[in-house]
Design an enzyme around this catalytic site. Sequence first.
Site, short mmCIF file in Angstrom:
data_model
loop_
_atom_site.label_atom_id
_atom_site.label_comp_id
_atom_site.label_asym_id
_atom_site.label_seq_id
_atom_site.Cartn_x
_atom_site.Cartn_y
_atom_site.Cartn_z
N ASP A 63 0.87 -1.17 0.00
CA ASP A 63 0.00 0.00 0.00
C ASP A 63 0.91 1.22 0.00
O ASP A 63 1.61 1.48 0.98
CB ASP A 63 -0.90 -0.01 1.23
CG ASP A 63 -1.87 1.16 1.27
OD1 ASP A 63 -1.72 2.11 0.47
OD2 ASP A 63 -2.77 1.15 2.13
N TYR A 154 -7.77 14.58 -10.13
CA TYR A 154 -6.77 13.75 -10.80
C TYR A 154 -5.70 14.56 -11.51
O TYR A 154 -4.50 14.31 -11.36
CB TYR A 154 -7.50 12.84 -11.80
CG TYR A 154 -6.64 11.82 -12.51
CD1 TYR A 154 -6.16 10.71 -11.83
CD2 TYR A 154 -6.36 11.95 -13.86
CE1 TYR A 154 -5.40 9.75 -12.49
CE2 TYR A 154 -5.61 11.00 -14.54
CZ TYR A 154 -5.13 9.90 -13.85
OH TYR A 154 -4.38 8.95 -14.51
N LYS A 158 -1.31 14.57 -11.46
CA LYS A 158 -0.51 14.13 -12.61
C LYS A 158 0.39 15.25 -13.11
O LYS A 158 1.49 14.99 -13.62
CB LYS A 158 -1.43 13.61 -13.72
CG LYS A 158 -2.14 12.31 -13.35
CD LYS A 158 -1.14 11.22 -12.96
CE LYS A 158 -1.80 9.89 -12.70
NZ LYS A 158 -0.83 8.82 -12.37
N THR A 189 -9.49 0.80 -18.83
CA THR A 189 -9.14 0.23 -17.54
C THR A 189 -10.33 0.37 -16.59
O THR A 189 -11.30 1.09 -16.88
CB THR A 189 -7.93 0.95 -16.93
OG1 THR A 189 -8.33 2.27 -16.52
CG2 THR A 189 -6.78 1.05 -17.93
N PRO A 190 -10.29 -0.29 -15.43
CA PRO A 190 -11.36 -0.09 -14.46
C PRO A 190 -11.51 1.36 -14.02
O PRO A 190 -12.61 1.78 -13.64
CB PRO A 190 -10.92 -0.98 -13.29
CG PRO A 190 -10.12 -2.06 -13.92
CD PRO A 190 -9.38 -1.38 -15.04
#
Length: 254
Positions: A63, A154, A158, A189-190
Amino acid sequence: MVQWQGKRVWLIGASSGIGLACAKALHAAGANVIISARDLGVVSVWAEQSQQQGQALTLLPLDVTDALQVRYVMRQVAALGPLDMVLYCAGHYRAHRATEFDLTDMLRHQEVNYNGLLRVLDAALPVLLQQGFGHVSVVSSVAGWRGLPNGLAYGPTKAAVTHLAETMYMDLQDKGIGVSLINPGFVATPLTAQNNFQMPALMSPEDAAKAMLQGWAEGLFDIHFPKRFTLWLKLLRLLPYRMYFALVRRFTGL
């Protein structure tokens, strides 16, 4: 990096999507892949199949929000021998707009996408510097190039990853340590499955992994794909704000 046979890669964040596809591609190319992820469920199934075929994989649960665990796993990785690459693919994404500001989720993005990377670098860079060779590759996103709707949480993380990689490249190039930055467009992707809008130039994780290996083979710092999408976004980065905001609003409707 063209020849992967016998190279040791520590890949963080391979429970699904790009990370898992890249782990499979590197393993198929002959690399000794050490896989770390918070959830090793799907990876464990693949690892068991590989084991039955005589192709052992090393799985180390991790994690990245736990600094002590990161250092512990790094010691396990270092004990296996010299490390040729650290590849950070761990990521968290939820569509987020300022009209529904959620501090908890904002900070979760920061903890996984940026602070998690810092924890890994804190543990791994001394090892790479001591051995005098190696490579650090980090997965960022085109979402970090300029502000975009739904990217409130997000995108900024990034952007920070991109800035960090650029600076590391300059700091480490004379130390024998390579640095590369991965900037994918839309990959199935998920994480992206939650998007409720049409994603242009959507590509598979397997194609993303191929693009990454091709970029490493060409010695690129900025590995971005698919080009038919990312090159347009690079052009948009050059526009003044007035034109940029108008174009984004027109094409997204947001």
